[in-house]
Every structure is written in C-alpha cells, then in structure tokens.
Design an enzyme around this catalytic site. Structure first.
Site, mmCIF file in Angstrom:
data_model
loop_
_atom_site.group_PDB
_atom_site.id
_atom_site.type_symbol
_atom_site.label_atom_id
_atom_site.label_comp_id
_atom_site.label_asym_id
_atom_site.label_seq_id
_atom_site.Cartn_x
_atom_site.Cartn_y
_atom_site.Cartn_z
ATOM 1 N N GLY A 75 0.809 -1.218 0.000
ATOM 2 C CA GLY A 75 0.000 0.000 0.000
ATOM 3 C C GLY A 75 0.843 1.270 0.000
ATOM 4 O O GLY A 75 0.523 2.238 -0.698
ATOM 5 N N THR A 76 1.918 1.269 0.748
ATOM 6 C CA THR A 76 2.760 2.469 0.832
ATOM 7 C C THR A 76 3.319 2.827 -0.542
ATOM 8 O O THR A 76 3.296 3.996 -0.962
ATOM 9 C CB THR A 76 3.910 2.226 1.836
ATOM 10 O OG1 THR A 76 3.333 1.921 3.111
ATOM 11 C CG2 THR A 76 4.817 3.443 1.955
ATOM 12 N N ASN B 185 -7.822 4.231 8.929
ATOM 13 C CA ASN B 185 -7.219 3.077 9.602
ATOM 14 C C ASN B 185 -7.284 3.152 11.129
ATOM 15 O O ASN B 185 -7.158 2.139 11.791
ATOM 16 C CB ASN B 185 -5.765 2.898 9.146
ATOM 17 C CG ASN B 185 -4.998 4.190 9.108
ATOM 18 O OD1 ASN B 185 -5.362 5.113 8.379
ATOM 19 N ND2 ASN B 185 -3.953 4.284 9.891
ATOM 20 N N GLN C 37 -7.908 0.109 3.730
ATOM 21 C CA GLN C 37 -8.693 -0.411 4.867
ATOM 22 C C GLN C 37 -10.104 -0.833 4.465
ATOM 23 O O GLN C 37 -10.886 -1.219 5.336
ATOM 24 C CB GLN C 37 -8.778 0.664 5.959
ATOM 25 C CG GLN C 37 -7.461 0.947 6.654
ATOM 26 C CD GLN C 37 -7.005 -0.198 7.555
ATOM 27 O OE1 GLN C 37 -7.811 -0.987 8.044
ATOM 28 N NE2 GLN C 37 -5.704 -0.301 7.765
ATOM 29 N N SER D 254 -3.926 -3.086 -0.575
ATOM 30 C CA SER D 254 -2.811 -3.792 0.055
ATOM 31 C C SER D 254 -3.289 -5.160 0.505
ATOM 32 O O SER D 254 -4.240 -5.267 1.289
ATOM 33 C CB SER D 254 -2.291 -2.988 1.247
ATOM 34 O OG SER D 254 -1.298 -3.724 1.916
ATOM 35 N N HIS E 131 -2.255 -7.586 2.502
ATOM 36 C CA HIS E 131 -2.203 -8.158 3.866
ATOM 37 C C HIS E 131 -3.307 -7.640 4.783
ATOM 38 O O HIS E 131 -3.443 -8.099 5.913
ATOM 39 C CB HIS E 131 -0.817 -7.956 4.492
ATOM 40 C CG HIS E 131 -0.469 -6.557 4.901
ATOM 41 N ND1 HIS E 131 -0.419 -6.169 6.216
ATOM 42 C CD2 HIS E 131 -0.118 -5.464 4.186
ATOM 43 C CE1 HIS E 131 -0.041 -4.896 6.295
ATOM 44 N NE2 HIS E 131 0.142 -4.444 5.077
ATOM 45 N N THR F 46 10.696 -7.072 -11.394
ATOM 46 C CA THR F 46 10.034 -8.366 -11.584
ATOM 47 C C THR F 46 8.847 -8.482 -10.632
ATOM 48 O O THR F 46 8.976 -8.232 -9.430
ATOM 49 C CB THR F 46 11.033 -9.511 -11.294
ATOM 50 O OG1 THR F 46 12.136 -9.346 -12.176
ATOM 51 C CG2 THR F 46 10.396 -10.874 -11.501
ATOM 52 N N CYS G 294 2.163 1.853 12.368
ATOM 53 C CA CYS G 294 3.451 2.490 12.110
ATOM 54 C C CYS G 294 3.751 3.509 13.198
ATOM 55 O O CYS G 294 4.887 3.737 13.553
ATOM 56 C CB CYS G 294 3.452 3.197 10.763
ATOM 57 S SG CYS G 294 2.495 2.350 9.539
HETATM 58 N N1 PLP Z 1 -2.864 3.168 3.780
HETATM 59 C C1 PLP Z 1 -3.588 2.806 4.848
HETATM 60 C C2 PLP Z 1 -4.916 3.441 5.078
HETATM 61 C C3 PLP Z 1 -3.094 1.850 5.746
HETATM 62 O O1 PLP Z 1 -3.827 1.503 6.801
HETATM 63 C C4 PLP Z 1 -1.826 1.270 5.505
HETATM 64 C C5 PLP Z 1 -1.243 0.291 6.442
HETATM 65 O O2 PLP Z 1 -1.548 0.281 7.624
HETATM 66 C C6 PLP Z 1 -1.118 1.676 4.347
HETATM 67 C C7 PLP Z 1 -1.670 2.617 3.523
HETATM 68 C C8 PLP Z 1 0.209 1.081 4.014
HETATM 69 O O3 PLP Z 1 0.049 -0.206 3.477
HETATM 70 P P1 PLP Z 1 1.266 -1.254 3.477
HETATM 71 O O4 PLP Z 1 1.382 -1.764 4.881
HETATM 72 O O5 PLP Z 1 0.830 -2.312 2.520
HETATM 73 O O6 PLP Z 1 2.470 -0.526 3.009
#
Ligand code: PLP
Length: 379
Positions: free
Chosen positions: A70-71, A142, A172, A192, A194, A230, A322
């Site tokens: 996601g990041t 989140n 989310q 994302s 996971h 890749t 985080c």
């Molecule tokens: N965006 C939101 C709203 C999230 O909650 C998170 C992770 O907690 C992310 C982005 C980042 O995703 P990733 O952990 O896959 O980098």
C-alpha cells in the site's frame, strides 16, 4: 489463547491465498517477463490475478499496477501524478502517512475533517483550484474506521477542477465496503493484500483507463511501464484469491463483525467512565467500518494499557501500527479535534473475520481492571 485485535494493522492469511501461492514459489516460478514455457506460465498466472482482481474492484485488468504494498502504491499515485503533470497535491488531514508525507514533501495542501472524522467538503472544495493536479482521500480511516463519501468527494473535485486526478487509498476498505460501488468514481485506487488475507509486501495501484502516471521505480518495462521490477507473481495471485473470497464473504461478515464490535464497545463503555469513542455521538456508528473499536481513555497512556492487555494475550494498538510505539499523539485524533490528553490514551481494537465472542469477552472482562489499575497508579 491469543485474542488478536489488530486486524487493521494486518490479518492472518486466508488458507486459499496461501494454497494459491505455493505452486508459484515451488513449480511455476519462472520470471513472467521471460520467453520460455515456465516464464509464460507465470505470466499467465499474473494475467489471471489481474482478471480476478479487476472483477472485484470494477476496473479493467490492464488498469492494475502490482506494487510492493500500500505504501508504494500511495507514493506512486501522488508522486506519479505530480511528476508527470506538475501542479499541487491535496489530501485530507487524516490520511495514512503513506499519502500525507508525500503530499507534504511536495508542498501540497491539507483539507480538514469534521469532528465526526469525515472530510469537510466545503473546505476541500475551497482548496481544489486550477493549480491542483491530484486529490487524495481515503475510503476508510485506519484508526477511527470512519468511511469517507468517495462519490460526493469525486463530484466536488469534478466541479471545482475536472482535470484534477482523484486518488483514493482503499487499503482499509475491501473487507468492509464494496469498493466496486463505493470507490467507482475514484481515478486511482490503492490496495494492500495483507489487510484482507493476502501476504504482506504486495499491493496494487488501480490506474483507471485514460490516466497516466510517471513510474517511481524505473528499470524494466513491467506493468506497462508504470512500475519497473520483476513482479511478485505468487503474491499477486494470493492477493487476487484473497480479494475474491473477501468479496464473496463480505455481506455476511460485516453483520457478524459489527455485532461483535458493538458488543465490545458497549461492554467497555458501560464498565469504564471517562472514555470517548472517536467520531461517535449518540452511539451512531453507521459512518464507521464494522471492525473498528477506537476509544480514548482519560488519565491513561496507551502504552501502559497495551502492556497490560498483552499480559492477558490481548493484542491491540494505540494508533496506526506504524505510529504505535512512538510517543507522539495520533494526527487523526488531532485532526478530529481531540485534545492531546485524550489522544495519548487512545486504543484501537480492530476486529477481523475470525474474531469470536470469546475474544470480545476477554477484553470486556479485563480492560476495566487494567484502566482502573493505571488510573490508580497515576493518582
Ligand atoms: N494506507 C492505509 C490506510 C493503511 O492503513 C496502511 C497500512 O496500515 C497503508 C496505507 C500502508 O500499506 P502497506 O502496509 O501495505 O504498506
């Protein structure tokens, strides 16, 4: 027995996703860019993953850019538009740091939210002028679980500046909202794996037909030159399988989890005083995702509470994963107007498809004792 209440940080993998992954790591492990049979087979699996995911999201298979999570997808959206088009980025004050930090780094503008945690549409409209090239507002927060009116936001942007690209971080959302409907008007979408039963380290940016982004990882021409490197084929197919299963289970699971969440929140509120539920007045949680119990305890520090909960095998978090562990209070709560003394006592218990009544009972039984203990020690 572990009582896992950190599903918004990450979820257990679904068995179906794990099963889908293994053959791609042990048998069909060719590089999908290659020419031989094993490579072509892997590429076919990547195409299958795109097809499956596109049906869940409501986009074309070719709109999907697989990323390392996601990041990366959030960074690609914001920087990928500003690099290509110039102009300013705008986002809401409650975005995840994966959006907020790129927007701030590019000198962008931040839109406030109301005390209920929903983006202030008037304030947003006033920021979206002809200078703006990308606007980013998440589907669901989140920390608080507050759902944003993505369709209305898209309309506001379209009215103020039809050329601005609308990015929505839907990381989310997939377990709790039908993204196909809820995010239909977003031009770019972040996912994302996971967060919905797929593996960590794989995600996607959906770049709807007709939109262009500048790649942020430059190298090979993978992902139609939008992301070099890749592809994680095993991760991509596992993500797609998890998404399809989540989509099929969602209606039933939302009801099941909302009942447990309501029982959890009400059980705590009836046993502990001086506690507020973020963004909620008169017990109305209809603007929140079903999984989030987000509370602020007066006279308590989150770290102390999490420590005591963990001793009873209850795994929660203070803010976003985080940020937890960091002493600073949540930017989400600050944006919603909570004081620092309220925010430092925040607790997020995020439920998942596997949460049970026994998990909820464990928290209801012990949390009041833990809060009393901390408040007693602080007196
Ligand atoms: N965006 C939101 C709203 C999230 O909650 C998170 C992770 O907690 C992310 C982005 C980042 O995703 P990733 O952990 O896959 O980098």
């Amino acid at each position: 027995m572990v009582h896992y209440f950190d599903n918004a940080a990450t979820t257990a993998m679904k068995q179906s996703a794990l099963d889908a992954m293994i053959p791609l790591l042990t048998q069909t492990y060719g590089n999908p860019s290659g020419a031989h049979k094993m490579a072509r087979d892997a590429n076919r699996v990547l195409d299958d993953a795109r097809e499956m995911l596109s049906n869940v999201i409501g986009c074309k298979p070719g709109d999907i850019v697989f990323t390392g999570g996601g990041t990366e997808a959030d960074n690609l959206a914001i920087k990928g538009i500003v690099d290509l088009q110039g102009g300013l980025a705008v986002c809401s004050a409650i975005e995840h740091h994966a959006v907020l930090h790129p927007v701030e780094a590019l000198g962008g503008k931040i839109a406030p939210v109301t005390p209920s945690g929903v983006v202030d549409l008037e304030a947003l409209a006033s920021l979206v002028d002809e200078e703006v090239s990308v606007v980013s507002v998440m589907a669901a927060n989140n920390e608080s679980g507050v759902i944003q009116p993505i369709g209305q936001i898209a309309d506001v942007i379209a009215q103020k500046n039809p050329a601005a690209v609308f990015h929505c971080d839907a990381v989310q959302a997939l377990c709790w909202l039908d993204i196909k409907e809820h995010c239909a008007k977003a031009d770019l979408l972040t996912l994302s794996a996971h967060k919905f039963g797929g593996p960590k380290g794989v995600g996607a940016l959906i770049v709807r037909d007709g939109h262009k982004i500048a790649p942020q990882l430059i190298g090979g021409s993978q992902e139609r030159e939008r992301r070099g490197g890749t592809q994680n084929v095993a991760g991509a197919i596992a993500m797609a399988v998890a998404a399809v299963e989540t989509d099929a289970q969602r209606n039933e699971k939302v009801k099941q989890v909302a009942r447990l969440r309501d029982r959890l929140v009400e059980g705590i509120l009836s046993r502990v005083d001086n506690v507020v539920e973020s963004g909620v007045t008169d017990g109305d949680r209809s603007h929140k995702t079903a999984n989030i119990c987000h509370l602020c305890f007066e006279g308590v520090e989150s770290e102390a509470l999490l420590f005591l909960l963990e001793r009873k095998n209850i795994m929660g978090s203070a803010a976003s994963s985080c940020a937890s562990g960091a002493a600073e209070a949540s930017h989400v709560l600050a944006a919603m107007g909570y004081s620092k003394s309220q925010a430092v006592g925040s607790l997020r218990l995020s439920l998942g498809y596997e949460t049970t009544d026994a998990d909820v009972d464990a928290v209801i039984d012990y949390l009041p004792i833990a809060v009393q203990q901390i408040r007693g020690a602080n007196r």
